[in-house]
Structure formats: C-alpha cells, structure tokens
Design a protein around this motif. Structure first.
Motif, PDB file in Angstrom:
ATOM      1  N   GLY A  49     -46.050   6.747 -87.173  1.00  0.00           N
ATOM      2  CA  GLY A  49     -46.518   6.136 -88.412  1.00  0.00           C
ATOM      3  C   GLY A  49     -47.171   4.783 -88.184  1.00  0.00           C
ATOM      4  O   GLY A  49     -48.182   4.445 -88.820  1.00  0.00           O
ATOM      5  N   ILE A  50     -46.617   4.001 -87.261  1.00  0.00           N
ATOM      6  CA  ILE A  50     -47.218   2.701 -86.926  1.00  0.00           C
ATOM      7  C   ILE A  50     -48.603   2.890 -86.329  1.00  0.00           C
ATOM      8  O   ILE A  50     -49.558   2.171 -86.659  1.00  0.00           O
ATOM      9  CB  ILE A  50     -46.303   1.934 -85.956  1.00  0.00           C
ATOM     10  CG1 ILE A  50     -45.030   1.486 -86.682  1.00  0.00           C
ATOM     11  CG2 ILE A  50     -47.024   0.714 -85.378  1.00  0.00           C
ATOM     12  CD1 ILE A  50     -44.007   0.863 -85.770  1.00  0.00           C
ATOM     13  N   LEU A  51     -48.739   3.879 -85.459  1.00  0.00           N
ATOM     14  CA  LEU A  51     -50.030   4.124 -84.810  1.00  0.00           C
ATOM     15  C   LEU A  51     -51.079   4.617 -85.798  1.00  0.00           C
ATOM     16  O   LEU A  51     -52.279   4.441 -85.578  1.00  0.00           O
ATOM     17  CB  LEU A  51     -49.856   5.151 -83.689  1.00  0.00           C
ATOM     18  CG  LEU A  51     -48.993   4.703 -82.499  1.00  0.00           C
ATOM     19  CD1 LEU A  51     -48.841   5.829 -81.494  1.00  0.00           C
ATOM     20  CD2 LEU A  51     -49.601   3.467 -81.827  1.00  0.00           C
ATOM     21  N   LEU A  52     -50.633   5.231 -86.902  1.00  0.00           N
ATOM     22  CA  LEU A  52     -51.570   5.720 -87.913  1.00  0.00           C
ATOM     23  C   LEU A  52     -51.862   4.681 -88.994  1.00  0.00           C
ATOM     24  O   LEU A  52     -52.630   4.957 -89.916  1.00  0.00           O
ATOM     25  CB  LEU A  52     -51.024   6.993 -88.566  1.00  0.00           C
ATOM     26  CG  LEU A  52     -51.020   8.254 -87.696  1.00  0.00           C
ATOM     27  CD1 LEU A  52     -50.419   9.420 -88.456  1.00  0.00           C
ATOM     28  CD2 LEU A  52     -52.439   8.593 -87.237  1.00  0.00           C
ATOM     29  N   ASN A  53     -51.233   3.521 -88.896  1.00  0.00           N
ATOM     30  CA  ASN A  53     -51.464   2.457 -89.877  1.00  0.00           C
ATOM     31  C   ASN A  53     -52.733   1.698 -89.501  1.00  0.00           C
ATOM     32  O   ASN A  53     -52.806   1.084 -88.438  1.00  0.00           O
ATOM     33  CB  ASN A  53     -50.268   1.508 -89.893  1.00  0.00           C
ATOM     34  CG  ASN A  53     -50.338   0.511 -91.035  1.00  0.00           C
ATOM     35  OD1 ASN A  53     -51.414   0.177 -91.527  1.00  0.00           O
ATOM     36  ND2 ASN A  53     -49.186   0.040 -91.458  1.00  0.00           N
ATOM     37  N   PRO A  54     -53.753   1.704 -90.361  1.00  0.00           N
ATOM     38  CA  PRO A  54     -55.009   1.012 -90.025  1.00  0.00           C
ATOM     39  C   PRO A  54     -54.856  -0.496 -89.895  1.00  0.00           C
ATOM     40  O   PRO A  54     -55.688  -1.146 -89.271  1.00  0.00           O
ATOM     41  CB  PRO A  54     -55.924   1.381 -91.199  1.00  0.00           C
ATOM     42  CG  PRO A  54     -54.998   1.724 -92.325  1.00  0.00           C
ATOM     43  CD  PRO A  54     -53.801   2.351 -91.673  1.00  0.00           C
ATOM     44  N   ASN A  55     -53.773  -1.052 -90.462  1.00  0.00           N
ATOM     45  CA  ASN A  55     -53.546  -2.483 -90.314  1.00  0.00           C
ATOM     46  C   ASN A  55     -52.994  -2.824 -88.935  1.00  0.00           C
ATOM     47  O   ASN A  55     -53.000  -3.990 -88.533  1.00  0.00           O
ATOM     48  CB  ASN A  55     -52.552  -2.961 -91.378  1.00  0.00           C
ATOM     49  CG  ASN A  55     -53.109  -2.805 -92.782  1.00  0.00           C
ATOM     50  OD1 ASN A  55     -54.232  -3.189 -93.054  1.00  0.00           O
ATOM     51  ND2 ASN A  55     -52.325  -2.222 -93.669  1.00  0.00           N
ATOM     52  N   VAL A  56     -52.507  -1.815 -88.214  1.00  0.00           N
ATOM     53  CA  VAL A  56     -51.983  -2.008 -86.866  1.00  0.00           C
ATOM     54  C   VAL A  56     -52.979  -1.526 -85.829  1.00  0.00           C
ATOM     55  O   VAL A  56     -53.310  -2.229 -84.875  1.00  0.00           O
ATOM     56  CB  VAL A  56     -50.630  -1.269 -86.697  1.00  0.00           C
ATOM     57  CG1 VAL A  56     -50.102  -1.430 -85.266  1.00  0.00           C
ATOM     58  CG2 VAL A  56     -49.613  -1.791 -87.701  1.00  0.00           C
ATOM     59  N   VAL A  57     -53.473  -0.311 -86.018  1.00  0.00           N
ATOM     60  CA  VAL A  57     -54.480   0.279 -85.123  1.00  0.00           C
ATOM     61  C   VAL A  57     -55.741   0.501 -85.944  1.00  0.00           C
ATOM     62  O   VAL A  57     -55.782   1.384 -86.805  1.00  0.00           O
ATOM     63  CB  VAL A  57     -53.978   1.597 -84.512  1.00  0.00           C
ATOM     64  CG1 VAL A  57     -55.041   2.201 -83.591  1.00  0.00           C
ATOM     65  CG2 VAL A  57     -52.680   1.372 -83.743  1.00  0.00           C
ATOM     66  N   GLY A  58     -56.751  -0.296 -85.690  1.00  0.00           N
ATOM     67  CA  GLY A  58     -57.967  -0.259 -86.503  1.00  0.00           C
ATOM     68  C   GLY A  58     -58.643   1.101 -86.540  1.00  0.00           C
ATOM     69  O   GLY A  58     -59.179   1.520 -87.572  1.00  0.00           O
ATOM     70  N   ARG A  59     -58.612   1.829 -85.444  1.00  0.00           N
ATOM     71  CA  ARG A  59     -59.286   3.127 -85.385  1.00  0.00           C
ATOM     72  C   ARG A  59     -58.634   4.160 -86.284  1.00  0.00           C
ATOM     73  O   ARG A  59     -59.256   5.182 -86.612  1.00  0.00           O
ATOM     74  CB  ARG A  59     -59.300   3.636 -83.948  1.00  0.00           C
ATOM     75  CG  ARG A  59     -60.174   2.792 -83.002  1.00  0.00           C
ATOM     76  CD  ARG A  59     -60.232   3.407 -81.621  1.00  0.00           C
ATOM     77  NE  ARG A  59     -61.084   2.614 -80.729  1.00  0.00           N
ATOM     78  CZ  ARG A  59     -61.324   2.936 -79.467  1.00  0.00           C
ATOM     79  NH1 ARG A  59     -60.752   4.003 -78.937  1.00  0.00           N
ATOM     80  NH2 ARG A  59     -62.109   2.168 -78.731  1.00  0.00           N
ATOM     81  N   ARG A  65     -56.889   5.448 -94.874  1.00  0.00           N
ATOM     82  CA  ARG A  65     -57.571   4.280 -95.421  1.00  0.00           C
ATOM     83  C   ARG A  65     -56.581   3.380 -96.159  1.00  0.00           C
ATOM     84  O   ARG A  65     -55.412   3.720 -96.299  1.00  0.00           O
ATOM     85  CB  ARG A  65     -58.687   4.738 -96.368  1.00  0.00           C
ATOM     86  CG  ARG A  65     -59.696   5.690 -95.711  1.00  0.00           C
ATOM     87  CD  ARG A  65     -60.490   6.448 -96.747  1.00  0.00           C
ATOM     88  NE  ARG A  65     -59.638   7.291 -97.578  1.00  0.00           N
ATOM     89  CZ  ARG A  65     -60.103   8.078 -98.560  1.00  0.00           C
ATOM     90  NH1 ARG A  65     -61.386   8.123 -98.815  1.00  0.00           N
ATOM     91  NH2 ARG A  65     -59.265   8.802 -99.273  1.00  0.00           N
ATOM     92  N   GLN A  66     -57.072   2.236 -96.611  1.00  0.00           N
ATOM     93  CA  GLN A  66     -56.200   1.310 -97.342  1.00  0.00           C
ATOM     94  C   GLN A  66     -55.674   1.931 -98.630  1.00  0.00           C
ATOM     95  O   GLN A  66     -54.589   1.595 -99.095  1.00  0.00           O
ATOM     96  CB  GLN A  66     -56.965   0.019 -97.661  1.00  0.00           C
ATOM     97  CG  GLN A  66     -57.256  -0.845 -96.458  1.00  0.00           C
ATOM     98  CD  GLN A  66     -55.983  -1.321 -95.781  1.00  0.00           C
ATOM     99  OE1 GLN A  66     -54.968  -1.593 -96.427  1.00  0.00           O
ATOM    100  NE2 GLN A  66     -56.026  -1.420 -94.453  1.00  0.00           N
ATOM    101  N   ARG A  67     -56.428   2.846 -99.193  1.00  0.00           N
ATOM    102  CA  ARG A  67     -55.984   3.525-100.411  1.00  0.00           C
ATOM    103  C   ARG A  67     -54.691   4.299-100.147  1.00  0.00           C
ATOM    104  O   ARG A  67     -53.753   4.253-100.954  1.00  0.00           O
ATOM    105  CB  ARG A  67     -57.070   4.475-100.885  1.00  0.00           C
ATOM    106  CG  ARG A  67     -56.682   5.273-102.128  1.00  0.00           C
ATOM    107  CD  ARG A  67     -57.826   6.142-102.581  1.00  0.00           C
ATOM    108  NE  ARG A  67     -57.485   6.879-103.788  1.00  0.00           N
ATOM    109  CZ  ARG A  67     -58.330   7.646-104.462  1.00  0.00           C
ATOM    110  NH1 ARG A  67     -59.585   7.756-104.043  1.00  0.00           N
ATOM    111  NH2 ARG A  67     -57.956   8.285-105.541  1.00  0.00           N
ATOM    112  N   GLU A  68     -54.636   4.999 -99.024  1.00  0.00           N
ATOM    113  CA  GLU A  68     -53.426   5.738 -98.673  1.00  0.00           C
ATOM    114  C   GLU A  68     -52.267   4.796 -98.348  1.00  0.00           C
ATOM    115  O   GLU A  68     -51.119   5.087 -98.669  1.00  0.00           O
ATOM    116  CB  GLU A  68     -53.697   6.655 -97.476  1.00  0.00           C
ATOM    117  CG  GLU A  68     -54.429   7.948 -97.799  1.00  0.00           C
ATOM    118  CD  GLU A  68     -55.917   7.745 -98.073  1.00  0.00           C
ATOM    119  OE1 GLU A  68     -56.506   8.544 -98.816  1.00  0.00           O
ATOM    120  OE2 GLU A  68     -56.480   6.765 -97.527  1.00  0.00           O
TER     121      GLU A  68
END
Length: 278
Positions: A49-59, A65-68
């Motif tokens: 979940g951390i790796l899929l967070n755009p605030n942690v991993v930009g890619r 997205r931020q909406r999710e």
C-alpha cells in the motif's frame, strides 16, 4: 453512490490486488537463534500500500491518483468498525476463562498506562510534538485505540495523525521487535515463561503471534501453556484496554498535555471532524 463507486474503480482494484498478493505470500518465518520472526500478510499489505501511494512513490500516480487517496482516508474507520464489533462476540463467551486466569492478568492491564509514563515525556519534551503526542502515546495504538481517536477527534486531526503513525510503525516493526525481545528474554531465564507469555498479549494479533511463536520455539516443552496464557492476555486486553484507554489513559494524556502546553491544549475541538473525514 453506485456511480461514485464505479468512478473509484482504481481504488477497488488496488485493494483487491493488495489483499490477494498478501494472502498468496502467506506467513513467512525467519529463524533467529532460539526464536523466530514471523512476517504476516498484514505487513505485506502495508508495504504494498505504501508503494502504491503517489505521495510516497511518484510513479504510482499513473494508477492511483489523489482522488483515490482522498476517498480511501475515511474508509479506515469503516474498516475498523467490524473488527471492533468482533471483540464483543469474542469476549462474551470467554468471560469465565478470563476470571479463571487469576489476578495477574487483571493487574497487568495497568501496564497499558506505561505508554503514557514512558512515551509522553519523550514525545512532548524531546521530540517537541504537538497534539499528535496525545494520539501517539495514550495507548499502543492498535485497532480499538484508532477507533477511539477516530470517534473523538477524527483521523485527519493531529491526534489522528499521531495514532496512525504509531499504528503503522507498530505494524511494520512491532512483530520484529516482539520476536527478538521474546527470544532474548527467554534465554536470559530471568522471568517465568508464564509472565513472558502474558506480556505477548498487548492487543495485537500480529505481535502476539510473533511473540508466542518465538517463545514456543525457545521453550517447546511449554508451547501449549504459552499459547493459552498469551491468548487469554490478548483477549483481556481487548476487553479492558479499550475502556482503560477511553476513560483513563486518554483523559490523563489530555490533562498532561494541557499542563505541558497550555497554549495549544484546546486547539483540537471534539466533534468537528465529521465534516472533514466523511
């Protein structure tokens, strides 16, 4: 509501994929001297979940997205509530077993206040934390404690940030620390195995599993006793820990924070969170 759910299909797909991946990995074990470290699916789910967070991993923003991210935040409370309801169904039938366990199990629940005595001074005067210290130090920050903070302040409040921060750190490193401590203390032969087993039950299933696994490896002849005592202790922590945190620890931390930081003691108002979190 259905249309909004469809629009957030990326979030639902990500959650399903994380859950499936974590379960497929399963429970892994690493031997450590006389004990063992258990890695449970919850740990993998957090890491993915951390790796899929755009605030942690930009890619990751390509898919999540931020909406999710914003939509997922209030769902933490929804996910915790069934877990809290399960406590009642577990505690009720086991009341006699808890009584039979004796006063030692009851008295050890006073140890829940240890986080206040040890962690609060460090959080406020050493780390210079604000109201985050209230959520972070009034308990060991497991699911019942998150529910308390979510109901009283909201998870987007400073107190919510504090309790979630400790929850994540406890999930990532708690099982490792518990396994190492249990293995070391078992080999020192200072405390009785029953006492160590009771100490495993802090209200966290993953930490209890790791602790009892390490103790059982170190003391295989007492594995049944260790599991029984740890299970009773964990159950009692569920039964009393939430009430101790709600009626004793949290008011105590609020009072201590008011003495330590009187200027900011009343800055977080109870009841204003619902419009922000939902």
């Amino acid at each position: 509501m259905l249309i909004e759910a469809v629009k957030l299909w990326r979030l639902h797909v990500a959650v399903a994929a994380i859950a499936i991946a974590a379960q497929l990995i399963g429970i892994r074990q690493i031997s450590l001297g006389n004990g063992a470290i258990l890695f449970l699916p919850l740990l993998y789910a957090f890491l993915i979940g951390i790796l899929l967070n755009p605030n942690v991993v930009g890619r990751a923003a390509v898919f999540i997205r931020q909406r999710e991210v914003r939509a997922a935040s209030p769902l933490i409370v929804v996910a915790i509530m069934p877990f809290i309801a399960k406590f009642g169904t577990t505690i009720g039938p086991a009341v006699e077993d808890l009584v039979d366990a004796g006063p030692a199990l009851l008295l050890q629940e006073l140890g829940n206040l240890g986080t206040v005595a040890l962690a609060f001074p460090i959080a406020v005067w050493v780390l210079r934390m604000g109201r985050e210290s209230i959520g972070a130090t009034f308990s060991v920050a497991r699911e019942p404690n998150i529910a308390i903070i979510a109901d009283r302040y909201g998870l987007k409040s400073p107190e919510g940030t504090g309790v979630m921060g400790v929850y994540v750190v406890g999930t990532l490193f708690g099982t490792l620390i518990f396994a190492v401590m249990a293995s070391m203390l078992a080999t020192f032969d200072v405390l009785k195995p029953e006492a160590l087993a009771m100490a495993c039950g802090v209200g966290s299933g993953s930490m209890m599993a790791s602790c009892t696994g390490a103790l059982s490896e170190a003391l295989p002849e007492m594995s049944d006793t260790i599991v029984a005592m740890a299970g009773a202790s964990n159950l009692l922590t569920y039964a009393t820990g939430m009430y101790l945190g709600l009626f004793v620890a949290l008011p105590l931390v609020e009072w201590l924070y008011g003495k330590a930081r009187p200027a900011s003691a009343g800055s977080s108002r109870v009841g204003n969170w619902r419009g922000n979190d939902v």
